[in-house]
Motif scaffolding. Sequence first.
Motif, PDB file in Angstrom:
ATOM      1  N   HIS A   1      -0.474   1.404   6.626  1.00 16.08           N
ATOM      2  CA  HIS A   1       0.816   1.691   5.987  1.00 16.08           C
ATOM      3  C   HIS A   1       1.981   1.384   6.914  1.00 16.08           C
ATOM      4  O   HIS A   1       1.829   1.408   8.135  1.00 16.08           O
ATOM      5  CB  HIS A   1       0.872   3.179   5.601  1.00 16.08           C
TER       6      HIS A   1
ATOM      7  N   ILE B   1      -5.557   8.796  -5.660  1.00 14.78           N
ATOM      8  CA  ILE B   1      -6.207   7.535  -5.967  1.00 14.78           C
ATOM      9  C   ILE B   1      -7.659   7.663  -5.530  1.00 14.78           C
ATOM     10  O   ILE B   1      -7.921   8.019  -4.395  1.00 14.78           O
ATOM     11  CB  ILE B   1      -5.559   6.385  -5.163  1.00 14.78           C
TER      12      ILE B   1
ATOM     13  N   HIS C   1       0.833  -1.205   0.000  1.00 18.13           N
ATOM     14  CA  HIS C   1       0.000   0.000   0.000  1.00 18.13           C
ATOM     15  C   HIS C   1       0.874   1.264   0.000  1.00 18.13           C
ATOM     16  O   HIS C   1       0.646   2.192  -0.775  1.00 18.13           O
ATOM     17  CB  HIS C   1      -0.953  -0.008   1.201  1.00 18.13           C
TER      18      HIS C   1
ATOM     19  N   HIS D   1       1.406   4.374  -2.831  1.00 20.91           N
ATOM     20  CA  HIS D   1       1.387   5.812  -2.557  1.00 20.91           C
ATOM     21  C   HIS D   1       2.655   6.500  -3.058  1.00 20.91           C
ATOM     22  O   HIS D   1       2.599   7.628  -3.548  1.00 20.91           O
ATOM     23  CB  HIS D   1       1.197   6.076  -1.059  1.00 20.91           C
TER      24      HIS D   1
ATOM     25  N   GLU E   1      -9.985   6.105  -4.004  1.00 22.50           N
ATOM     26  CA  GLU E   1     -10.263   4.861  -3.317  1.00 22.50           C
ATOM     27  C   GLU E   1     -11.375   5.000  -2.298  1.00 22.50           C
ATOM     28  O   GLU E   1     -12.535   4.841  -2.623  1.00 22.50           O
ATOM     29  CB  GLU E   1      -9.007   4.213  -2.743  1.00 22.50           C
TER      30      GLU E   1
ATOM     31  N   ASP F   1      -6.749   8.846   2.859  1.00 22.50           N
ATOM     32  CA  ASP F   1      -6.633   7.390   2.770  1.00 22.50           C
ATOM     33  C   ASP F   1      -7.097   6.694   4.047  1.00 22.50           C
ATOM     34  O   ASP F   1      -6.868   7.181   5.135  1.00 22.50           O
ATOM     35  CB  ASP F   1      -5.150   7.039   2.538  1.00 22.50           C
TER      36      ASP F   1
HETATM   37 ZN   LIG Z   1      -4.057   4.261  -0.222  1.00 16.10          ZN
END
Ligand SMILES: [Zn+2]
Length: 230
Positions: free
Chosen positions: A200, A172, A97, A101, A174, A196
């Motif tokens: 991470h 992104i 992930h 990024h 998402e 996000d």
């Molecule tokens: Zn992400």
Amino acid sequence: MGTLKLYLDDPYLIEFESNVMEYNGKILVLERTAFYPEGGGQPCDTGKILGNREYNVIKVFKEGDIVYHELDSEFLGEKNVRGVIDWEKRYLHMRHHTAIHILSGILFKDYGARITGSQIYTDKARMDINYELSKDKLPEIEAKANDIVKKGLDVVWYYIDRKDFKEDMVRIREDLLPGDEKLRIVEIKGFDLQADGGTHVKNTAEVGTIKISKYENKGKMNKRIYINLL
Ligand SMILES: [Zn+2]
């Protein structure tokens, strides 16, 4: 009342205890959980729930603010349980992930490219790029990504008010949660930040070497790349 999502604050938390909120057959809801539910291109965690017996968690999903754990057998009604996530798998998801990024930050800042979709697996990740990206640019992009890895930049996460949200905080498309007053930001210090909801690693050095392993030309402004971590 929603599930307290322990993975948002501490993605390195492997074991936790929680009271049981409700259950129905093989579906279990806890007051708090470290299990990541599928979303934002990141697969769900698997692992174990330990009560009077041991249950395997085979799927985790989120509806609204509630996280649901699907077990491999009927829950027997314990009042509180211990949860243990499959760390090896989760850590691979975290590394991939953060790698996505890093790449999406480079693609956005240096090329003006947007990511239209991404999917993380345990052994690879996929990105769909809305940009006229030619194949001969890939070594340059890969080298820039690995520079960020080698710099060992800290990765931090925090919340901002929705009113302070700016369009350029999205690379992104998402899991922006419409209606939430607070937005979670994941920032690679000194490099890039994105709205996000995923987990991470805390330093880019943990990602490992990024290899762009596959390139697919799916149209003029539609390219797909796959990455592997070495
Ligand atoms: Zn992400």
